[in-house]
Each structure stands twice: as C-alpha cells, then as structure tokens.
Design a protein around this motif. Sequence first.
Motif, short mmCIF file in Angstrom:
data_model
loop_
_atom_site.label_atom_id
_atom_site.label_comp_id
_atom_site.label_asym_id
_atom_site.label_seq_id
_atom_site.Cartn_x
_atom_site.Cartn_y
_atom_site.Cartn_z
N VAL A 41 0.83 -1.21 0.00
CA VAL A 41 0.00 0.00 0.00
C VAL A 41 0.87 1.26 0.00
O VAL A 41 0.43 2.32 -0.46
CB VAL A 41 -0.96 -0.02 1.21
N LEU A 42 2.12 1.14 0.50
CA LEU A 42 3.02 2.29 0.50
C LEU A 42 3.38 2.76 -0.91
O LEU A 42 4.00 3.81 -1.06
CB LEU A 42 4.30 1.96 1.27
N GLY A 43 2.99 1.99 -1.91
CA GLY A 43 3.23 2.40 -3.28
C GLY A 43 1.98 2.84 -4.02
O GLY A 43 2.08 3.28 -5.17
N GLN A 44 0.82 2.73 -3.39
CA GLN A 44 -0.41 3.18 -4.03
C GLN A 44 -0.51 4.70 -3.98
O GLN A 44 -0.20 5.33 -2.96
CB GLN A 44 -1.63 2.55 -3.35
N ARG A 45 -0.96 5.27 -5.08
CA ARG A 45 -0.90 6.72 -5.23
C ARG A 45 -1.83 7.44 -4.27
O ARG A 45 -1.47 8.48 -3.71
CB ARG A 45 -1.25 7.09 -6.68
N GLY A 46 -3.03 6.93 -4.07
CA GLY A 46 -3.99 7.63 -3.23
C GLY A 46 -3.55 7.75 -1.78
O GLY A 46 -3.41 8.87 -1.25
N PRO A 101 6.13 0.73 -17.31
CA PRO A 101 6.82 0.38 -16.06
C PRO A 101 5.85 0.25 -14.89
O PRO A 101 4.67 0.55 -15.01
CB PRO A 101 7.75 1.57 -15.86
N SER A 102 6.39 -0.17 -13.75
CA SER A 102 5.58 -0.38 -12.55
C SER A 102 5.17 0.96 -11.96
O SER A 102 6.01 1.77 -11.53
CB SER A 102 6.38 -1.20 -11.52
N GLY A 103 3.86 1.23 -11.92
CA GLY A 103 3.37 2.47 -11.32
C GLY A 103 3.54 2.51 -9.82
O GLY A 103 3.80 3.57 -9.24
N HIS A 104 3.37 1.37 -9.13
CA HIS A 104 3.59 1.32 -7.69
C HIS A 104 5.01 1.73 -7.33
O HIS A 104 5.23 2.52 -6.40
CB HIS A 104 3.31 -0.09 -7.16
N THR A 105 5.97 1.19 -8.06
CA THR A 105 7.37 1.49 -7.76
C THR A 105 7.71 2.94 -8.04
O THR A 105 8.34 3.62 -7.21
CB THR A 105 8.28 0.56 -8.57
N ALA A 106 7.31 3.44 -9.20
CA ALA A 106 7.59 4.84 -9.53
C ALA A 106 6.90 5.79 -8.56
O ALA A 106 7.50 6.81 -8.16
CB ALA A 106 7.13 5.12 -10.97
N ASN A 107 5.69 5.47 -8.16
CA ASN A 107 4.99 6.33 -7.21
C ASN A 107 5.67 6.33 -5.85
O ASN A 107 5.75 7.38 -5.18
CB ASN A 107 3.54 5.85 -7.07
N ALA A 108 6.17 5.17 -5.41
CA ALA A 108 6.88 5.12 -4.14
C ALA A 108 8.16 5.94 -4.18
O ALA A 108 8.51 6.64 -3.22
CB ALA A 108 7.20 3.66 -3.77
N VAL A 109 8.87 5.88 -5.31
CA VAL A 109 10.10 6.67 -5.44
C VAL A 109 9.80 8.16 -5.38
O VAL A 109 10.50 8.93 -4.70
CB VAL A 109 10.82 6.32 -6.75
N VAL A 110 8.72 8.61 -6.03
CA VAL A 110 8.42 10.04 -6.11
C VAL A 110 7.84 10.56 -4.80
O VAL A 110 8.29 11.59 -4.26
CB VAL A 110 7.47 10.32 -7.29
N THR A 111 6.82 9.90 -4.27
CA THR A 111 6.13 10.43 -3.10
C THR A 111 7.00 10.42 -1.85
O THR A 111 6.93 11.36 -1.04
CB THR A 111 4.83 9.63 -2.84
N ALA A 142 17.85 7.83 2.16
CA ALA A 142 18.03 6.40 2.45
C ALA A 142 16.69 5.74 2.77
O ALA A 142 16.40 4.62 2.32
CB ALA A 142 19.01 6.23 3.61
N LEU A 143 15.85 6.44 3.55
CA LEU A 143 14.55 5.86 3.92
C LEU A 143 13.65 5.69 2.70
O LEU A 143 12.99 4.65 2.53
CB LEU A 143 13.87 6.77 4.95
N SER A 144 13.62 6.70 1.82
CA SER A 144 12.78 6.58 0.62
C SER A 144 13.30 5.51 -0.32
O SER A 144 12.51 4.80 -0.97
CB SER A 144 12.72 7.94 -0.09
N ALA A 145 14.62 5.35 -0.40
CA ALA A 145 15.19 4.30 -1.26
C ALA A 145 14.81 2.92 -0.77
O ALA A 145 14.41 2.04 -1.55
CB ALA A 145 16.71 4.45 -1.33
N GLY A 166 11.48 -1.88 -1.32
CA GLY A 166 10.58 -2.89 -0.77
C GLY A 166 9.26 -2.96 -1.52
O GLY A 166 8.70 -4.05 -1.72
N VAL A 167 8.74 -1.80 -1.94
CA VAL A 167 7.48 -1.81 -2.69
C VAL A 167 7.65 -2.53 -4.02
O VAL A 167 6.80 -3.33 -4.44
CB VAL A 167 6.97 -0.36 -2.90
#
Length: 342
Positions: free
Chosen positions: A88-93, A161-171, A190-193, A198-199
Amino acid sequence: MRTERKLTRLDRVFARLDREPERPAHIDVPRMTRHRIVLFSSTLAFYGAIVWAVVITSWLVRLDWQVMFFRPYQQWAEIHAFVDYYVVLGQRGPTAVMVAAWLGWRSWRQHTLRPLLALGVSLLLLNITVGAAKLGMGRLGPHYATTIGSNEMGLGGDIFPSGHTANAVVTWGILAYLASTPRARRWLSALSAVTSLGVGLSTVYLGTHWLSDVLLGWAAGLLILLALPWFEPLIARAEAWLFVLRDRLRARRAGALPATAPAPVEAPVLLKARPTASDDEAAAREASPPARSPRAPVYLAPGPHTARGERTPVTPAGSRRPPHTDRVGRGGAQAARPLTGG
C-alpha cells in the motif's frame, strides 16, 4: 522534592519541530548542478537500456519468466499478509494523502506554498510520463501472459513500467528533496530508497509485475526527482501568482464591506402594561407650557393689615368710570353716623 518530568521521544520530536523557524530567511532550493545532470543522464540511459532489452526479448525477459515460474508468493507464503499491507506504501492515493498532509503542515508553518506545489508538479510529471509509457508499450502482466518466453509487448496492457514502484520513489523521495538540512536529506533519501525498493520487490513477490517492470519504475521515479530543479522557476511563479490572487480576493472582500460607520444601537424600550394616574399627570405637566409665576397674595404684602371696606378701590386701566376719592368704606360710614334717640 520537585522532580522534572522525563521527556519522551515524541516530546523531543515536537520540541525539535517547534525550534524550526516560521519564516526562514533562505529556503534551500536544489539547483541543476553538474553532478545532478550526470545522474540524470545516467538514469535516462539506464531507462532506455531496460526498454530496449525488453523490446528485443533479451536475457532480461527470460529472467522475468524464471522469477514468475518460481512463484515467490508460494515459496514464502508466511509473509504474504505482511506484503499485502506493505505494498500500500506504493499506491498513489494513500501515499499522496499522507505526504500532502505533512507538506501542508510545513507550508502553513513556513508561510510558503513551495512544498505542496513541488508535490503537485512531481505527481503531474509522474502521471504524464509513466502513463504515456504504459499506454505506449502495452505490456501484459504475469497473470495475463499469453506466450511463454515472449515480452508480451503491444498487447494492450498497462504494466510496464511499474506504477507502484515509480509512485513510491516520487512520493517518498519528495520528502528528501524538500529537506531543510543536509543531514535530514541524507536520512530521508536512504529511507525513501529502502521503502521504494521494498514496494517494488513486493509487487514481484505478489506476481503483479515483472522484474523488468520494477527496474523501469525505479528509473522513471528517479528521473522525475532529478528533473525537479528545472521546474523550480515555474513553481516560484505559480506561488507568487497564488499569493497575488489571495491578496486581490482579500482586497475585494474588504472593498465590498460598507465604509460608513455602523448605526448606533437603539436603547431598549420598556413597555408598561397599564398607565397609572400619576403617569398621566406627569405627562400632562411635561406637555403643557410653563405657567407664569403667580402674583404674591395681598396679605403677604408689607405693611399693616387693612379691612376690605377701608381699602381704596382700584379702577382698571382704560375704564370710563371715574375714581371715587370721597367714598368711604362701610365700616367708616357706620362709625361716623350719629346716634339718635328713638
């Protein structure tokens, strides 16, 4: 004996936040330095290499099929429930709401709209770039694959590409991008990476993405974060325009209010159930004009008291009746009449 209360970790966190200046004199805005340009170029080259490796059905596509047949969700079934929540940490909403709440608090405290505008610009770039790539390449996911060993490109999918992964990197990476100190930027980076890594692996574990989808999602999100300094002038102009619009609305609202002084508040009126006689008399006295002062009575005049018969008659002014100076009063006439015998 008075003892001081021991501060908890949460108290120390809020105390640190309270020491943050409300209106910082200088906000560190990242610039597009040479180092950042090199990173952006390297990431863009990695992005193109992943796409090319998938298009030509290279060893990367074979690795995707091997991981899919391994079925990690069956090999480590005991962590399936945890991964379902972690992804869920990668979901955009949900992630956008959490990050926007934190950045909104920072915007209110520092009196600037830059954190929220930077988040909005990054999410807009994410939707445009990742969405266009998904629709353009049309790759199917592992659960919908049709031919073993194929790259599943151009079949109407939206997995690459994976939207969950890209969203986790950006948000989560935008928190590091907007950090106010270098130390906080390192820790948040480091925490965001770790979170985005993990997502991405969680989607591979669940079988919703190929491994190459995750690699391209990491590159897509990192490209957006690295390109944000190019959009800082646009963010600054948008912030200035919004502040000008706010001032105009306030001035218009103030001009719409009446400029005259407010009307005085009327005194409350006391109502009587029934007028009384004393009230009527008091009202009549107030309504009638003031009367002349009465003439002093005769008996108050100075001098000895005289009887009415001995007084000199007074002829009114303008009368034709002559005054009788030889007239005597009744009492005097009776006194002068001689006494006769009978």
